[in-house]
Design a protein around this motif. Sequence first.
Motif, short mmCIF file in Angstrom:
data_model
loop_
_atom_site.label_atom_id
_atom_site.label_comp_id
_atom_site.label_asym_id
_atom_site.label_seq_id
_atom_site.Cartn_x
_atom_site.Cartn_y
_atom_site.Cartn_z
N SER A 35 57.23 51.55 -12.52
CA SER A 35 58.31 51.43 -12.30
C SER A 35 58.72 50.94 -10.83
O SER A 35 58.04 51.82 -10.03
N TRP A 36 59.64 50.61 -10.28
CA TRP A 36 60.24 50.21 -8.96
C TRP A 36 61.65 50.64 -8.80
O TRP A 36 62.61 50.05 -9.50
N ILE A 37 61.78 51.67 -7.95
CA ILE A 37 63.30 52.18 -7.75
C ILE A 37 63.84 51.54 -6.41
O ILE A 37 63.09 51.78 -5.54
N GLY A 38 64.55 50.71 -6.27
CA GLY A 38 65.28 50.39 -4.98
C GLY A 38 65.88 50.98 -4.31
O GLY A 38 66.11 52.38 -4.48
N ALA A 39 66.03 50.48 -3.01
CA ALA A 39 66.74 51.24 -1.94
C ALA A 39 68.31 51.99 -2.26
O ALA A 39 68.98 51.28 -2.88
N ASN A 40 68.51 53.16 -1.93
CA ASN A 40 69.94 53.79 -1.94
C ASN A 40 70.25 53.83 -3.56
O ASN A 40 71.53 53.99 -3.82
N VAL A 41 69.17 54.01 -4.47
CA VAL A 41 69.67 54.12 -5.98
C VAL A 41 69.85 55.61 -5.99
O VAL A 41 69.11 56.60 -5.48
N VAL A 42 70.77 56.06 -6.93
CA VAL A 42 71.03 57.24 -7.55
C VAL A 42 70.73 57.33 -9.10
O VAL A 42 71.22 56.58 -9.62
N ILE A 43 70.07 58.26 -9.32
CA ILE A 43 69.61 58.52 -10.79
C ILE A 43 70.26 59.76 -10.94
O ILE A 43 69.80 61.04 -10.33
N ALA A 44 71.08 59.95 -12.10
CA ALA A 44 71.78 61.19 -12.50
C ALA A 44 70.79 61.91 -13.69
O ALA A 44 69.97 61.35 -14.21
N PHE A 88 57.24 50.16 -16.41
CA PHE A 88 57.70 48.81 -15.86
C PHE A 88 59.19 48.47 -15.57
O PHE A 88 59.59 47.35 -15.80
N CYS A 89 60.01 49.51 -15.34
CA CYS A 89 61.45 49.37 -15.22
C CYS A 89 61.67 48.99 -13.68
O CYS A 89 61.02 49.49 -12.75
N VAL A 90 62.74 48.18 -13.26
CA VAL A 90 62.96 47.83 -11.91
C VAL A 90 64.53 48.23 -12.03
O VAL A 90 65.20 47.64 -12.73
N VAL A 91 64.74 48.86 -10.57
CA VAL A 91 66.32 49.26 -10.76
C VAL A 91 66.69 48.76 -9.39
O VAL A 91 65.97 48.89 -8.36
N ALA A 92 67.58 47.77 -9.21
CA ALA A 92 68.14 46.89 -8.28
C ALA A 92 68.63 48.02 -7.11
O ALA A 92 69.37 49.30 -7.58
N ALA A 93 68.65 47.64 -5.86
CA ALA A 93 69.18 48.48 -4.80
C ALA A 93 70.51 48.86 -5.08
O ALA A 93 71.27 48.11 -5.66
N ASN A 94 70.86 50.07 -4.61
CA ASN A 94 72.50 50.40 -4.49
C ASN A 94 72.90 50.61 -5.70
O ASN A 94 74.17 50.67 -5.96
#
Length: 163
Positions: A109-118, A126-132
């Motif tokens: 997986s790829w976690i973008g910049a400034n992401v918050v995961i609760a 293979f998940c992608v999380v967009a920045a912010n």
Amino acid sequence: MKTSNIYLGEDVIIDISTTVNNVLIGDSVKIAKNCSIFGSKENLLEIGKGSYIGMGTLLNGFSNKLFIGENVSVAQNVNIMTDSGPNASAELQKFFPIVKGPVRIGNHSWIGANVVIAPNVELGEFCVVAANSFVNRSFSSHSVIGGNPARILKKIKIEDQRE
């Protein structure tokens, strides 16, 4: 600072400005500067082999299990937490109780910049999380998600990976 329960695989690189405690880190993991990465004696935070943690990232696995899979890319200034709430105010907790729960990030997986995961979030492989983005619910494998709160933007098709 007290450090304990630190289990490192081979070829792990951790910048000297980063703090780690109560962790199990797999082979060939790279952790950039100014990160705070911790679990607890009861909940060792785990990072799978080949993963990268970007600078300024906070990985809080104190209250519950935080698991990051293999070959996961975490960009800078990401906050992944297993608890959240107004911990300094018992009165405010009557309205907004502290939420605690595990977090699991699937392999590749790829976690973008400034992401918050609760707390209480599971991301499949293979998940992608967009920045912010703010992620407050779980998503299945091959999801591209983003927003506040995060929603599915698209699905990655397996056949697209081969092209």
